[in-house]
Motif scaffolding. Structure first.
Motif, PDB file in Angstrom:
ATOM      1  N   LYS A   6       0.837  -1.211   0.000  1.00  0.00           N
ATOM      2  CA  LYS A   6       0.000   0.000   0.000  1.00  0.00           C
ATOM      3  C   LYS A   6       0.867   1.254   0.000  1.00  0.00           C
ATOM      4  O   LYS A   6       0.608   2.211  -0.752  1.00  0.00           O
ATOM      5  CB  LYS A   6      -0.914  -0.010   1.231  1.00  0.00           C
ATOM      6  CG  LYS A   6      -1.870   1.178   1.293  1.00  0.00           C
ATOM      7  CD  LYS A   6      -2.787   1.069   2.504  1.00  0.00           C
ATOM      8  CE  LYS A   6      -3.786   2.235   2.536  1.00  0.00           C
ATOM      9  NZ  LYS A   6      -4.701   2.125   3.696  1.00  0.00           N
ATOM     10  N   ASN A   7       1.918   1.258   0.806  1.00  0.00           N
ATOM     11  CA  ASN A   7       2.792   2.427   0.897  1.00  0.00           C
ATOM     12  C   ASN A   7       3.579   2.639  -0.392  1.00  0.00           C
ATOM     13  O   ASN A   7       3.750   3.782  -0.841  1.00  0.00           O
ATOM     14  CB  ASN A   7       3.747   2.285   2.075  1.00  0.00           C
ATOM     15  CG  ASN A   7       4.472   3.567   2.387  1.00  0.00           C
ATOM     16  OD1 ASN A   7       3.859   4.610   2.627  1.00  0.00           O
ATOM     17  ND2 ASN A   7       5.805   3.530   2.373  1.00  0.00           N
ATOM     18  N   VAL A   8       4.076   1.552  -0.995  1.00  0.00           N
ATOM     19  CA  VAL A   8       4.821   1.660  -2.253  1.00  0.00           C
ATOM     20  C   VAL A   8       3.934   2.247  -3.348  1.00  0.00           C
ATOM     21  O   VAL A   8       4.347   3.146  -4.095  1.00  0.00           O
ATOM     22  CB  VAL A   8       5.379   0.288  -2.682  1.00  0.00           C
ATOM     23  CG1 VAL A   8       5.899   0.341  -4.121  1.00  0.00           C
ATOM     24  CG2 VAL A   8       6.482  -0.160  -1.747  1.00  0.00           C
ATOM     25  N   LEU A   9       2.701   1.759  -3.437  1.00  0.00           N
ATOM     26  CA  LEU A   9       1.793   2.248  -4.478  1.00  0.00           C
ATOM     27  C   LEU A   9       1.414   3.709  -4.238  1.00  0.00           C
ATOM     28  O   LEU A   9       1.327   4.502  -5.183  1.00  0.00           O
ATOM     29  CB  LEU A   9       0.552   1.364  -4.537  1.00  0.00           C
ATOM     30  CG  LEU A   9       0.802  -0.080  -4.999  1.00  0.00           C
ATOM     31  CD1 LEU A   9      -0.456  -0.924  -4.851  1.00  0.00           C
ATOM     32  CD2 LEU A   9       1.279  -0.101  -6.454  1.00  0.00           C
ATOM     33  N   THR A  10       1.193   4.068  -2.985  1.00  0.00           N
ATOM     34  CA  THR A  10       0.893   5.461  -2.658  1.00  0.00           C
ATOM     35  C   THR A  10       2.073   6.361  -3.017  1.00  0.00           C
ATOM     36  O   THR A  10       1.900   7.446  -3.592  1.00  0.00           O
ATOM     37  CB  THR A  10       0.562   5.606  -1.156  1.00  0.00           C
ATOM     38  OG1 THR A  10      -0.569   4.799  -0.843  1.00  0.00           O
ATOM     39  CG2 THR A  10       0.267   7.051  -0.796  1.00  0.00           C
ATOM     40  N   ALA A  11       3.279   5.891  -2.688  1.00  0.00           N
ATOM     41  CA  ALA A  11       4.480   6.663  -2.998  1.00  0.00           C
ATOM     42  C   ALA A  11       4.667   6.804  -4.510  1.00  0.00           C
ATOM     43  O   ALA A  11       5.053   7.879  -4.999  1.00  0.00           O
ATOM     44  CB  ALA A  11       5.700   5.992  -2.375  1.00  0.00           C
ATOM     45  N   ALA A  12       4.402   5.736  -5.259  1.00  0.00           N
ATOM     46  CA  ALA A  12       4.518   5.794  -6.720  1.00  0.00           C
ATOM     47  C   ALA A  12       3.533   6.804  -7.299  1.00  0.00           C
ATOM     48  O   ALA A  12       3.847   7.529  -8.255  1.00  0.00           O
ATOM     49  CB  ALA A  12       4.269   4.414  -7.315  1.00  0.00           C
ATOM     50  N   ARG A  13       2.343   6.847  -6.717  1.00  0.00           N
ATOM     51  CA  ARG A  13       1.328   7.805  -7.179  1.00  0.00           C
ATOM     52  C   ARG A  13       1.783   9.237  -6.897  1.00  0.00           C
ATOM     53  O   ARG A  13       1.674  10.110  -7.760  1.00  0.00           O
ATOM     54  CB  ARG A  13      -0.002   7.497  -6.493  1.00  0.00           C
ATOM     55  CG  ARG A  13      -1.198   8.200  -7.082  1.00  0.00           C
ATOM     56  CD  ARG A  13      -2.495   7.509  -6.704  1.00  0.00           C
ATOM     57  NE  ARG A  13      -2.721   7.460  -5.257  1.00  0.00           N
ATOM     58  CZ  ARG A  13      -2.748   6.334  -4.534  1.00  0.00           C
ATOM     59  NH1 ARG A  13      -2.557   5.163  -5.119  1.00  0.00           N
ATOM     60  NH2 ARG A  13      -2.970   6.366  -3.236  1.00  0.00           N
TER      61      ARG A  13
END
Length: 335
Positions: free
Chosen positions: A95-102
């Motif tokens: 979840k954190n990786v995807l949020t950071a990528a966004r």
């Protein structure tokens, strides 16, 4: 100018092969590694090492400037006592990786799930359209990968361009830990497998898995998942292939499942609480009572996933283990 790819899990089996493929394909690579990670699989590669963790609050700052992201990292454990770390790393970390990528405005993310998240279709072969209910997934690892894939789907609903790949059981070089499949091969090569379990898996060359990631980036449909697999084989068939390649005799005796189940139950519920390190994970034995077969024809059809013959993948794995684990095998690699 070449694109820059941000890769998590680059020190691992699939990640190390993917990083090499990305470099060969003209990408610049930034690899996220934990401060405590061993960098053996990334030695002498022209990449930028970024120290950090999947759950870092400032992860987006480390990703900025990268056009694409491959989230390969995951905690793999079959010990029931690792439920919390599995959830922390695999679910919250994703979840954190995807949020950071966004936040970092990454164009496209490829998330490495697993067929573990899909589950087993009893008596049949599962494809991407099948999904086992979470309460029928054996073990906390599989459940964590299921929940992590839900995080990827949630990101897609927010409009984030994410493609999901679900590798089966890879075979090949850079299996440094090794993985459960690599451990089978290594034990066989060391003549430490007098018996075998009546189970089955889908196997694929790890190089094809790496290619599948790049193909998913280039051709995959946003929000879709793709099984990266090749051939369904019983464990006995795999051992027979290893025997044919190396000349080492394959075990001929199967073990009834109740024996390792009993050993594993005692290991986790009797010895472990007494402070003795457990050796056989109960969930791993429970998984082996199922034939975990999958259909990868969608990835072959839509992505052009390569299908390197499994004997070739085994030869590459054997040669790598022979060199890196000082096995001193004496066999004709051209067999």
């Amino acid at each position: 100018m070449s694109k820059t790819a941000f890769v998590t899990g680059g020190t691992g089996f699939i990640g190390a092969n993917l990083v090499r493929l990305l470099l060969q394909s003209g990408y610049q690579v930034k690899a996220l590694v934990r401060p405590t990670s061993k960098l053996d699989n990334l030695q002498n590669l022209d990449i930028e090492i970024v120290k950090g963790d999947l759950n870092d609050a400032d992860l987006a700052d480390k990703i900025i400037g990268c056009e694409v992201l491959f989230h390969v990292a995951a905690l793999y454990s079959l010990w029931q006592s690792d439920k919390q770390p599995l959830y922390q790393q695999n679910v919250l970390g994703t979840k954190n990786v995807l949020t950071a990528a966004r936040k970092a405005k990454v164009d496209r993310t490829v998330y490495t799930s697993s067929v573990a998240a899909i589950g087993v279709k009893e008596g049949s072969i599962a494809d991407e359209t099948y999904q086992s209910p979470i309460d029928r997934l054996i073990g906390e690892y599989k459940k964590s990968k299921f929940l992590a894939e839900q995080e990827a789907q949630n990101a897609v609903k927010l409009g984030q361009d994410v493609v999901i790949v679900n590798p089966t059981s890879p075979i090949g070089p850079w299996d440094i830990k090794p993985t459960p499949t690599g451990d089978i091969i290594l034990k066989f090569l060391r003549r430490q497998m007098p018996f075998y379990l009546d189970t089955g898996l889908n196997f694929i060359d790890v190089g094809d898995v790496a290619q599948g990631h790049l193909l998913a980036l280039e051709k995959g449909r946003m929000g879709d998942r793709y099984i990266l697999g090749n051939q369904n084989l019983t464990l006995k068939e795999l051992l027979d292939l290893l025997s044919k390649i190396t000349g080492i005799p394959a075990p001929q005796t199967t073990v009834p499942s109740f024996l390792p189940l009993t050993v594993a139950w005692i290991d986790e519920y009797v010895l472990a609480p007494l402070g003795k390190p457990p050796f056989v994970p109960l969930d791993g034995v429970r998984m082996s009572t199922q034939k975990m077969y999958y259909d990868s024809s969608k990835a072959v059809r839509e992505l052009g996933l390569p299908q390197t013959p499994i004997p070739t993948a085994l030869k590459n794995a054997i040669d790598w283990f022979d060199k890196n684990f000082a096995l001193n095998l004496k066999y004709n690699s051209a067999r």
